[in-house]
Design a protein around this motif. Structure first.
Motif, short mmCIF file in Angstrom:
data_model
loop_
_atom_site.label_atom_id
_atom_site.label_comp_id
_atom_site.label_asym_id
_atom_site.label_seq_id
_atom_site.Cartn_x
_atom_site.Cartn_y
_atom_site.Cartn_z
N ARG A 353 0.84 -1.21 0.00
CA ARG A 353 0.00 0.00 0.00
C ARG A 353 0.87 1.26 0.00
NH1 ARG A 353 -2.82 -0.58 4.73
NH2 ARG A 353 -3.84 -2.42 3.90
N ALA A 354 1.87 1.27 0.89
CA ALA A 354 2.72 2.46 1.01
C ALA A 354 3.52 2.67 -0.28
CB ALA A 354 3.66 2.28 2.19
N TYR A 355 4.03 1.57 -0.84
CA TYR A 355 4.84 1.67 -2.06
C TYR A 355 3.98 2.15 -3.24
CZ TYR A 355 7.38 -0.05 -6.20
OH TYR A 355 7.99 -0.16 -7.42
N ARG A 356 2.77 1.58 -3.37
CA ARG A 356 1.88 2.00 -4.46
C ARG A 356 1.59 3.49 -4.38
NH1 ARG A 356 -1.54 -2.11 -3.49
NH2 ARG A 356 -3.06 -0.71 -2.56
N SER A 357 1.33 3.93 -3.18
CA SER A 357 0.97 5.34 -3.01
C SER A 357 2.19 6.24 -3.29
CB SER A 357 0.37 5.50 -1.61
OG SER A 357 0.69 6.70 -1.07
N ALA A 358 3.38 5.85 -2.79
CA ALA A 358 4.58 6.65 -3.05
C ALA A 358 4.88 6.65 -4.56
CB ALA A 358 5.77 6.08 -2.28
N TRP A 359 4.72 5.48 -5.18
CA TRP A 359 4.99 5.36 -6.63
C TRP A 359 4.12 6.35 -7.40
CZ3 TRP A 359 3.45 4.76 -11.52
CH2 TRP A 359 4.33 4.20 -12.45
N ARG A 360 2.82 6.35 -7.06
CA ARG A 360 1.90 7.24 -7.78
C ARG A 360 2.26 8.69 -7.54
NH1 ARG A 360 -2.83 5.28 -9.96
NH2 ARG A 360 -3.02 3.04 -9.74
N SER A 361 2.62 9.03 -6.30
CA SER A 361 2.89 10.45 -6.05
C SER A 361 4.17 10.90 -6.76
CB SER A 361 2.91 10.75 -4.56
OG SER A 361 4.10 10.27 -4.00
N VAL A 362 5.11 9.98 -6.98
CA VAL A 362 6.35 10.38 -7.66
C VAL A 362 6.18 10.35 -9.19
CG1 VAL A 362 8.80 9.83 -7.98
CG2 VAL A 362 7.78 9.54 -5.74
N PHE A 363 5.45 9.33 -9.71
CA PHE A 363 5.50 9.11 -11.16
C PHE A 363 4.20 9.39 -11.93
CE2 PHE A 363 8.53 5.80 -9.50
CZ PHE A 363 9.66 6.49 -9.83
N ALA A 364 3.05 9.39 -11.27
CA ALA A 364 1.79 9.42 -12.04
C ALA A 364 1.70 10.66 -12.93
CB ALA A 364 0.60 9.34 -11.09
N LEU A 365 2.10 11.82 -12.40
CA LEU A 365 2.01 13.05 -13.20
C LEU A 365 2.95 12.96 -14.40
CD1 LEU A 365 0.97 15.95 -13.56
CD2 LEU A 365 2.87 16.73 -12.14
N ARG A 366 4.14 12.37 -14.17
CA ARG A 366 5.11 12.25 -15.27
C ARG A 366 4.54 11.38 -16.40
NH1 ARG A 366 11.15 10.84 -13.42
NH2 ARG A 366 10.39 11.96 -11.62
N LEU A 367 3.81 10.32 -16.02
CA LEU A 367 3.20 9.45 -17.03
C LEU A 367 2.17 10.21 -17.86
CD1 LEU A 367 4.50 6.91 -15.61
CD2 LEU A 367 2.34 5.78 -16.04
N ARG A 368 1.35 11.02 -17.16
CA ARG A 368 0.30 11.77 -17.87
C ARG A 368 0.92 12.80 -18.80
NH1 ARG A 368 -2.92 10.96 -13.25
NH2 ARG A 368 -2.20 12.81 -12.16
N LEU A 369 1.94 13.51 -18.31
CA LEU A 369 2.58 14.53 -19.15
C LEU A 369 3.25 13.89 -20.36
CD1 LEU A 369 4.18 16.86 -16.47
CD2 LEU A 369 2.46 17.50 -18.16
N ALA A 370 3.90 12.75 -20.13
CA ALA A 370 4.58 12.07 -21.24
C ALA A 370 3.56 11.66 -22.30
CB ALA A 370 5.33 10.84 -20.73
#
Ligand SMILES: Cc1cc2nc3c(=O)[nH]c(=O)nc-3n(C[C@H](O)[C@H](O)[C@H](O)COP(=O)(O)OP(=O)(O)OC[C@H]3O[C@@H](n4cnc5c(N)ncnc54)[C@H](O)[C@@H]3O)c2cc1C
Length: 421
Positions: A353-370
């Motif tokens: 749970r903690a890893y999924r949430s940290a992953w999204r907060s670090v990378f999700a925006l970058r995926l959308r912008l890309a």
């Protein structure tokens, strides 16, 4: 080697994500097995750009000097090549880490450097070894590993295999290949679509590109990039839609997909023609696909996953290796907070749970912008006005590189790993 439980963790795949996870867990005192199906050194479809953040993480893994000594020149400028236009702007420097600019290094070299570091630290490497299936639960997984690299080419052949029992598995098998059976979730088999993207890569010698320039290529139905890597070797990598490539190959009977991709780029971008004039391709074209950029982490995951197995971005922004390394740091940071044997089912759920949430907060925006940048680059109706805008305001290109993460400091490292290594 016996088949009982004699390791704390088994990592599937020795790309940047898997090898760096193995190194970090080993540095924390875990007993680690790393399994890679291909023999090294091997080439890979990749633009081979390492960001300044990636170099900082490679520092922590103990390999930055080896990488920087061999890599190509620092990348200080970004270009936009579309049709007849070539626009150039400064790449924003990274101010939050030890390196200001990225560099490029062949994947044959980078991946081998990381694996050698893992071996040097005492990671048990099984290579070539393909994890065919994973059974069991946390605390008692059973991995069926086929000890041959040639199994796909000779399906009828008998192969030696071993079963390894391990309490924890990290899946770092990448994304363009089918993962181990029953490994994480069923591989979704999507129907063939004209919009499917295929990735291509080749190397050239005798190319002329301004020192430190990283051009992004925008063309109808695809996008790509050029970079000078080690020993003045130019890497050309990119993606193209299935329907665009098929339509183009219709005019070029007998031409391989890779050669057709190259001709299409030369025909579409004056900048590519100029840089490749006088250049000679030094390796065969490699291809992969279809690509499925997306977040793959799910609540129901049984295994921990890093790199492209956890989530993949459009390669236009050249951040996949950085993300692979950062996700390894993120996950390892959670795992090593306790000894491996203290990770029971409840703790594993908390870590997931903690890893999924940290992953999204670090990378999700970058995926959308890309994804947005990729769609602009592939569609003339969008790329034409953007090219005009960049002609008037090249600083917008610098700002876009900033948004894409080119100047980002190594987030995962500062979030979780400081003081632990
Ligand atoms: C066209 C293109 C250009 C790109 N350009 C760049 C760029 O310039 N910069 C950048 O940072 N990123 C770039 N990327 C993205 C980058 O290549 C990936 O994000 C990166 O390789 C992901 O690393 P990984 O370790 O997750 O997976 P991978 O590098 O794919 O490694 C996975 C490993 O697992 C192994 N494996 C798979 N299945 C098994 C199994 N069952 N058992 C054992 N081993 C297994 C594979 O052999 C492989 O070695 C590009 C991608 C494409 C397609």
């Amino acid at each position: 080697m016996g088949n009982g439980i004699d390791a704390d963790v088994l990592v599937i795949g020795a790309g940047p994500a898997g090898a760096s996870t193995a190194i970090l867990l080993k540095l924390a005192g875990w007993r680690v097995i790393l399994v890679e199906k291909n023999c090294y050194p091997r080439q890979k479809v990749c633009g081979e750009c390492l960001s300044a953040a990636a170099l900082a993480l490679l520092d922590q893994l103990g390999v930055a000097t080896a990488v920087r000594d061999r890599a190509g020149p620092e990348l200080t400028q970004v270009g936009w090549m579309s049709g007849a236009a070539t626009l150039i702007a400064h790449l924003p420097p990274c101010t939050g880490g030890p390196y200001r600019y990225g560099q490029a290094l062949g994947r044959d070299q980078l991946d081998a450097i990381l694996v050698n570091r893992a071996i040097e630290l005492g990671v048990i490497l099984i290579q070539p070894g393909r994890v065919r299936s994973v059974r069991g639960e946390l605390g008692n997984f059973e991995c069926d590993i086929q000890l041959s690299a040639q199994d796909y080419a000779q399906p009828g052949r008998l192969h030696e295999s071993v079963i390894r029992r391990v309490p924890i598995i990290v899946d770092a098998h990448g994304s363009w290949e089918t993962g181990p059976q029953a490994c994480t979730r069923p591989t979704s088999r999507k129907p063939r679509r004209g919009s499917d993207l295929f990735g291509f890569k080749a190397s050239f010698v005798n190319a002329t590109i301004p020192q430190g320039l990283l051009p992004v290529l925008s063309f109808r139905g695809g996008y790509g990039g050029l970079v000078m890597a080690e020993d003045r070797r130019l890497t050309l990598a990119g993606c193209i839609r299935r329907d665009t490539l098929a339509g183009w190959r219709g005019h070029l009977p007998g031409t391989s997909a890779g050669a057709a991709f190259e001709l299409y780029l030369r025909a579409s971008c004056r900048g590519v023609r100029e840089i490749l004039a006088g250049a000679r391709r030094s390796e065969p074209w490699l291809s992969i696909g279809p690509l499925r950029p997306q977040i793959r982490l799910r609540k129901s995951d049984r295994l921990f996953s890093v790199g492209n197995a956890a989530g993949e971005t459009h390669p236009l922004i050249g951040e996949g290796i950085t993300m692979a390394l950062q996700s390894a740091f993120l996950l390892a940071g959670y795992l090593i907070k306790q000894p491996a044997r203290a990770i029971d089912a409840t703790r594993a759920l908390e870590i997931h749970r903690a890893y999924r949430s940290a992953w999204r907060s670090v990378f999700a925006l970058r995926l959308r912008l890309a994804a947005i940048f990729a769609h602009i680059a592939m569609r003339p109706v969008l790329s034409l006005p953007v090219t005009r805008l960049l002609g008037d305001c090249p600083q917008v290109l610098t700002a876009a590189a900033h948004l894409a993460g080119k100047a980002s400091k190594p987030v995962a490292q500062s979030l979780l790993f400081e003081g632990i290594l």
